[in-house]
Enzyme design. Structure first.
Site, short mmCIF file in Angstrom:
data_model
loop_
_atom_site.label_atom_id
_atom_site.label_comp_id
_atom_site.label_asym_id
_atom_site.label_seq_id
_atom_site.Cartn_x
_atom_site.Cartn_y
_atom_site.Cartn_z
N ASN A 151 7.96 10.17 -31.67
CA ASN A 151 7.78 11.38 -32.47
C ASN A 151 8.75 12.45 -31.99
OD1 ASN A 151 5.42 10.92 -34.39
ND2 ASN A 151 4.69 10.09 -32.44
N GLU A 152 9.93 12.40 -32.57
CA GLU A 152 11.03 13.26 -32.15
C GLU A 152 10.79 14.70 -32.64
OE1 GLU A 152 12.67 12.05 -29.97
OE2 GLU A 152 13.61 10.12 -30.39
#
Ligand code: PGA
Length: 250
Positions: A151-152
């Site tokens: 989850n950038e």
């Protein structure tokens, strides 16, 4: 200042011994109640010592994984299972080949699904977690981009399993193992932040000085979508297990 409970250990070995003992207790009490244990598992350098400890408990203490269902956080897009850097390969090499988990109880997002089928594959992954009763214990590392899973920066708190573009820092950190940044995939499939936050307990591990700054941001910063690990501040049962170097900026 600290908005997430933190346990600091003199070394990673002490941290993973405690976490593996907690995992074994959970598995044994679920087994006594004829229930499955659902584990959310992570890849990368961070959890290797934890997996070694689980393997040791299996071999020396008879800890059985026959009642465990696992869901991995993420997988690089495009890598065949047999690729040395696929997370499928990583998990088999570092854990699954050495314990008695049933192959049909192992869940890892598919790296080779056709692009058009990714949304339905992700929806099925979410449904499989629900059908298994939800994740009892989610294991996490943290990337220098602040990601949990992949989850950038920019990942919403309520995001679910989906395809994601990898952050340049994440690709840079993977370049050595892939033999060059050009060989690192640009996209992945990851559980979302919302998927992770649905777990009943979450333990994030971090070791070493290179993680000290991002750990500090995650534990003491305001909740924001740049550092997805800050969302853990809003979970009722999340804890960070750190060695003293990773805790050095707290
Ligand atoms: P690492 O990666 O365990 O290899 O440091 C952690 C992560 O990117 O989540």
């Amino acid at each position: 200042m600290q908005k997430i409970p933190v346990e600091v250990f003199p070394s990673r070995q002490e941290a993973v011994s405690q976490l593996a003992a907690e995992t074994a207790d959970l598995m044994r009490s679920n087994e006594a109640a004829s229930k499955q244990t659902v584990l959310g598992l992570a890849t990368g350098g961070t959890p290797v010592a934890y997996y070694n400890e689980l393997i040791r408990l299996h071999r020396e203490d008879g800890l059985s994984f026959a009642n465990v269902t696992s869901f991995n956080l993420d997988e690089y897009a495009g890598l065949p299972k047999e690729h040395a850097e696929s997370y499928w390969h990583f998990m088999h090499q570092n854990l699954f080949n050495h314990i008695d988990i049933k192959p049909e109880n192992i869940n890892i997002p598919s790296a080779t699904i056709a692009v058009a089928d990714i949304p339905s594959h992700c929806a099925q992954y979410e449904q499989a977690i629900v059908d298994a009763g939800g994740i009892d214990l989610q294991i996490l590392g943290i990337g220098r981009s602040g990601h949990i899973g992949f989850n950038e920066p920019g990942s919403p708190k309520d995001s679910r399993t989906r395809a994601i573009q990898l952050d340049p820092i994440t690709r840079e950190d993977a370049a050595d193992t892939f033999g060059g940044i050009d060989k690192v995939p640009t996209t992945a499939i990851t559980m979302g932040c919302g998927t992770i936050l649905s777990a009943r307990r979450i333990v994030l591990m971090a070791w070493g000085e290179s993680k000290a700054s991002i750990v500090n941001q995650a534990v003491t910063g305001t909740v924001n979508d740049i550092v997805s690990a800050t969302y853990l501040q809003e979970h009722a049962n999340a804890v960070f297990f750190l060695d003293s170097a990773a805790a050095s900026m707290l």
